[in-house]
Design a protein around this motif. Structure first.
Motif, short mmCIF file in Angstrom:
data_model
loop_
_atom_site.label_atom_id
_atom_site.label_comp_id
_atom_site.label_asym_id
_atom_site.label_seq_id
_atom_site.Cartn_x
_atom_site.Cartn_y
_atom_site.Cartn_z
N UNK A 353 0.86 -1.18 0.00
CA UNK A 353 0.00 0.00 0.00
C UNK A 353 0.90 1.23 0.00
N UNK A 354 0.86 2.01 -1.08
CA UNK A 354 1.70 3.21 -1.15
C UNK A 354 0.96 4.45 -0.66
N UNK A 355 -0.35 4.34 -0.45
CA UNK A 355 -1.11 5.48 0.07
C UNK A 355 -2.57 5.12 0.21
N UNK A 356 -3.21 5.69 1.23
CA UNK A 356 -4.64 5.49 1.42
C UNK A 356 -5.27 6.78 1.94
N UNK A 357 -6.41 7.12 1.40
CA UNK A 357 -7.11 8.34 1.78
C UNK A 357 -7.96 8.11 3.02
N UNK A 358 -8.00 9.12 3.90
CA UNK A 358 -8.82 9.02 5.11
C UNK A 358 -9.80 10.19 5.17
N UNK A 359 -10.19 10.69 4.00
CA UNK A 359 -11.04 11.89 3.95
C UNK A 359 -12.35 11.69 4.70
N UNK A 360 -12.99 10.54 4.56
CA UNK A 360 -14.29 10.31 5.17
C UNK A 360 -14.21 9.30 6.32
N UNK A 361 -13.03 9.13 6.88
CA UNK A 361 -12.84 8.14 7.93
C UNK A 361 -12.96 8.78 9.31
N UNK A 362 -13.37 7.97 10.28
CA UNK A 362 -13.46 8.43 11.65
C UNK A 362 -12.07 8.35 12.30
N UNK A 364 -11.34 6.52 14.79
CA UNK A 364 -11.08 5.10 15.01
C UNK A 364 -10.57 4.43 13.73
N UNK A 365 -11.14 4.82 12.57
CA UNK A 365 -10.65 4.28 11.30
C UNK A 365 -9.18 4.62 11.09
N UNK A 366 -8.81 5.88 11.38
CA UNK A 366 -7.44 6.32 11.19
C UNK A 366 -6.47 5.58 12.12
N UNK A 367 -6.91 5.31 13.33
CA UNK A 367 -6.06 4.57 14.26
C UNK A 367 -5.83 3.14 13.77
N UNK A 368 -6.86 2.55 13.20
CA UNK A 368 -6.69 1.19 12.66
C UNK A 368 -5.69 1.19 11.51
N UNK A 369 -5.77 2.21 10.66
CA UNK A 369 -4.83 2.28 9.53
C UNK A 369 -3.39 2.38 10.04
N UNK A 370 -3.18 3.22 11.05
CA UNK A 370 -1.84 3.38 11.59
C UNK A 370 -1.31 2.07 12.16
N UNK A 371 -2.17 1.31 12.81
CA UNK A 371 -1.76 0.03 13.36
C UNK A 371 -1.42 -0.97 12.26
N UNK A 372 -2.13 -0.88 11.14
CA UNK A 372 -1.90 -1.83 10.04
C UNK A 372 -0.65 -1.46 9.24
N UNK A 376 2.84 6.60 9.14
CA UNK A 376 1.90 7.69 8.83
C UNK A 376 2.13 8.30 7.46
N UNK A 377 3.29 8.03 6.85
CA UNK A 377 3.62 8.66 5.57
C UNK A 377 2.72 8.17 4.44
N UNK A 378 2.08 7.03 4.62
CA UNK A 378 1.21 6.48 3.57
C UNK A 378 -0.24 6.89 3.75
N UNK A 379 -0.52 7.77 4.71
CA UNK A 379 -1.88 8.20 4.99
C UNK A 379 -2.03 9.67 4.57
N UNK A 380 -3.04 9.98 3.77
CA UNK A 380 -3.27 11.37 3.38
C UNK A 380 -4.74 11.72 3.54
#
Length: 496
Positions: A353-362, A364-372, A376-380
C-alpha cells in the motif's frame, strides 16, 4: 424547524464516538463534518445522505416533496441490489413548480401524491423527503404525513433532512433518527429467536451481502434486519427484537446502533466483511455477543469450524494470484470503513500500500490504519487531482482503487484503475468477495491494453530523413535514409 434543530443538535452530541466524548461543549455543538460552502454540495447534502440510507429499503415508496431536479439528481445514487421488490426503483416526486410555491399549494400537492401512490401501488409504507425549497417555504411535512397515515391506514414517514442543514454524513444520521422515531419497534414479530441479529450500515452494493448471509445461515444466525441493504419495511419495524448487532459503517449510523442498545438492550460492535481475517473476526464477535445474550455456547465451536473451512478454501484460491501480485503497489483513494478494511485485506496477499485516503474516515478508522501500516507517511487526508496524476504518471503505484470520480486521472496517467466505491459492478465482501477483489486487481494490472497505450504513437517514431552532401566533387550526390532516435533503440518504443 425547531424540532429539526433539536434533532441535529442531538446527532452532533454522539456519546458512542470517542472523538466526540473528548470535545468540550462548544466544539461538540459544531459536529464532526466540515462546514458547507454556500453554493456547493460538498460531496453530497443532507437530503442526499438520507436518501442513500433509506432508498435501499426495497418495498417502500420514496416520495420527494420538491421540484423535479432534487429527485432527478439523487435517484439511484447507489448500486444497492434487491432480491425481491422493485418499488424502490420507481421515482416519486411532487414536482413543485414556481406557481405551487407562490400559491402555497405544496402541502395539498403532497397529500394528493401520497393518496395516488397508496391507490396505485399499495406499499407497506411511504417515506416523504422534504428538500431545501419545501423546508424554506415552511411546508409542515410531519403534519401532512400524520394526517395521511390516519386517512389511508398505512405508515407515512417524514424524513426531515433538507439539504441545507448540513453534509451527507449528517443526512445519514438524520435518516437513522427517522427510523428510530417512526419505524423500529412499531411491529412485534411472532418468530423472535435467540440467534437474531441486525446488520447496520450495510448497503448490499452489487449484492455483496449475499456473499455473507449464507455464512450466517450455516451458523443458524438469522439476520432480523439488514439496514438498509435489501431491507423490507416489516423487517426494520421488528428490528428491536434482535439479540445483537454489527455496525459496518459507523460514520453513517452510529447513532442508530447506540440508541437501539440503550432502548432495547441490543449490544453492538464495529466490524468489516472485507478481507479474510476481518470476515472471520466479524463472525467470531457476532457469535460471542449472542452467547453473552443467552444463546447456546456451542455456536462458538461451530463458528470456528466454519471459519477454518472457509479460510482454507479462500487461501487455496488466492495462492494462484500471489506470485502475480506480490509486491505490486496500490494507491487507495477512498474513505470510511474501506480505508482500513481493504488495506488489511490487500496486505494479506503481499500487496504493498503506497497510500490510502482518510477523507471520510473516523478517528477510530485512522487509528486502525496506523496500526496496520505502521507508517503515517502512507496516509493522506486529501490529495489534489494534480498530485494524484503526478504520483501515477511517475509509476509510484501499479494500480489505483477509487470511486468513479477519479478514474479519469488514472486513465490519463495510463495506469490501471479499479472501482471500489458504490458504483462498482462486483461484490467484494466475505471470503468469496475477497477472492473476487484480488481477481479483478489481477485482471486490471495484467491487462495487455496498458502495454499498448504506453507505447508512443506511430507518428512519434517515424524515421527521420537527412540529406547528406557528397564528400568530394567527383562523387555523385545521394540521399540516405537513416533512423535517428537520440540515445534510444527501437526496443524502447515497442519495436516501432
Amino acid at each position: 424547524m425547531s424540532s429539526l434543530r433539536a434533532k441535529i443538535q442531538d446527532v452532533f452530541n454522539e456519546p458512542a464516538c470517542e472523538q466526540n466524548r473528548g470535545k468540550d461543549a462548544k466544539a461538540r455543538k459544531e459536529g464532526c463534518s466540515k462546514p458547507l460552502t454556500p453554493g456547493t454540495a460538498a460531496g453530497g447534502c443532507a437530503f442526499d445522505g438520507a436518501k442513500i440510507v433509506l432508498q435501499p429499503i426495497t418495498d417502500v415508496a420514496h416520495l420527494i416533496h420538491a421540484p423535479l431536479a432534487c429527485e432527478g439528481n439523487s435517484w439511484d445514487n447507489r448500486g444497492a441490489a434487491s432480491s425481491g421488490p422493485t418499488l424502490w426503483r420507481t421515482s416519486f416526486t411532487t414536482d413543485l413548480t414556481e406557481l405551487d410555491v407562490v400559491m402555497g399549494r405544496g402541502e395539498r400537492k403532497l397529500f394528493k401524491a401520497i393518496r395516488e401512490i397508496k391507490e396505485a401501488y399499495g406499499p407497506p409504507a411511504i417515506f416523504v423527503y422534504p428538500t431545501c425549497v419545501t423546508a424554506l417555504i415552511g411546508d409542515d411535512i410531519e403534519a401532512v404525513c400524520k394526517r395521511a397515515a390516519e386517512k389511508f391506514g398505512l405508515p407515512v414517514v417524514p424524513v426531515n433532512a433538507p439539504g441545507f442543514v448540513g453534509s451527507k454524513n449528517l443526512g445519514n444520521k438524520l435518516a437513522g433518527e427517522a427510523l428510530l422515531e417512526h419505524v423500529i419497534g412499531t411491529v412485534e414479530p411472532d418468530d423472535a429467536g435467540p440467534y437474531d441479529i441486525n446488520i447496520l450500515g450495510e448497503f448490499n452494493l452489487s449484492g455483496e451481502f449475499w456473499l455473507v448471509k449464507p455464512l450466517l445461515d450455516r451458523l443458524g444466525i438469522r439476520v432480523r434486519a439488514c439496514i438498509p441493504g435489501d431491507a423490507r419495511y416489516f423487517d426494520i419495524a421488528c428490528a428491536h427484537r434482535a439479540r445483537a448487532a454489527m455496525m459496518v459503517c459507523s460514520t453513517a449510523l452510529i447513532n442508530l446502533a447506540r440508541k437501539m442498545e440503550r432502548r432495547w438492550d441490543i449490544p453492538f460492535f464495529e466490524g468489516s466483511f472485507y478481507g479474510i481475517t476481518d470476515t472471520s473476526e466479524a463472525l467470531r464477535q457476532i457469535s460471542q455477543l449472542l452467547v453473552k445474550k443467552g444463546s447456546d455456547p456451542e455456536i462458538l465451536g461451530r463458528t470456528e469450524a466454519l471459519i477454518a473451512e472457509e479460510e482454507a478454501i479462500a487461501w487455496k484460491k488466492l495462492a494462484a494470484y500471489r506470485p502475480r501480485l506480490e509486491g505490486k503497489r496500490v494507491l487507495l483513494n477512498t474513505g470510511g470503513v474501506k480505508s482500513w478494511s481493504v488495506v488489511h485485506a490487500l496486505m494479506e496477499i503481499g500487496i504493498e500500500i503506497v497510500g490510502t485516503s482518510v477523507k471520510k474516515s473516523t478517528v477510530e478508522d485512522k487509528e486502525r490504519i496506523k496500526q496496520i501500516l505502521k507508517d503515517d507517511n502512507h496516509i493522506f487526508e486529501q490529495m489534489a487531482p494534480r498530485e494524484l496524476y503526478a504520483m501515477l504518471s511517475e509509476h509510484k503505484a501499479d494500480i489505483m482503487l477509487s470511486g468513479g470520480r477519479t478514474q479519469f486521472i488514472a486513465l490519463k496517467a495510463k495506469t490501471p484503475w479499479l472501482d471500489i466505491n458504490q458504483e462498482r459492478q462486483h461484490p467484494y465482501a466475505g471470503y468469496d468477495g475477497m477472492v473476487e477483489l484480488v481477481r479483478q486487481i489481477d485482471l486490471a494490472i495484467h491487462n495487455p491494453i496498458w502495454r499498448q497505450v504506453r507505447e508512443p504513437a506511430p507518428w512519434d517514431c517515424q524515421p527521420a530523413v537527412r540529406e547528406e552532401l557528397p564528400s568530394t566533387k567527383s562523387e555523385t550526390a545521394t540521399l540516405h535514409v537513416v533512423q535517428e532516435f537520440a540515445g534510444t533503440t527501437t526496443d524502447d518504443f515497442g519495436g516501432c
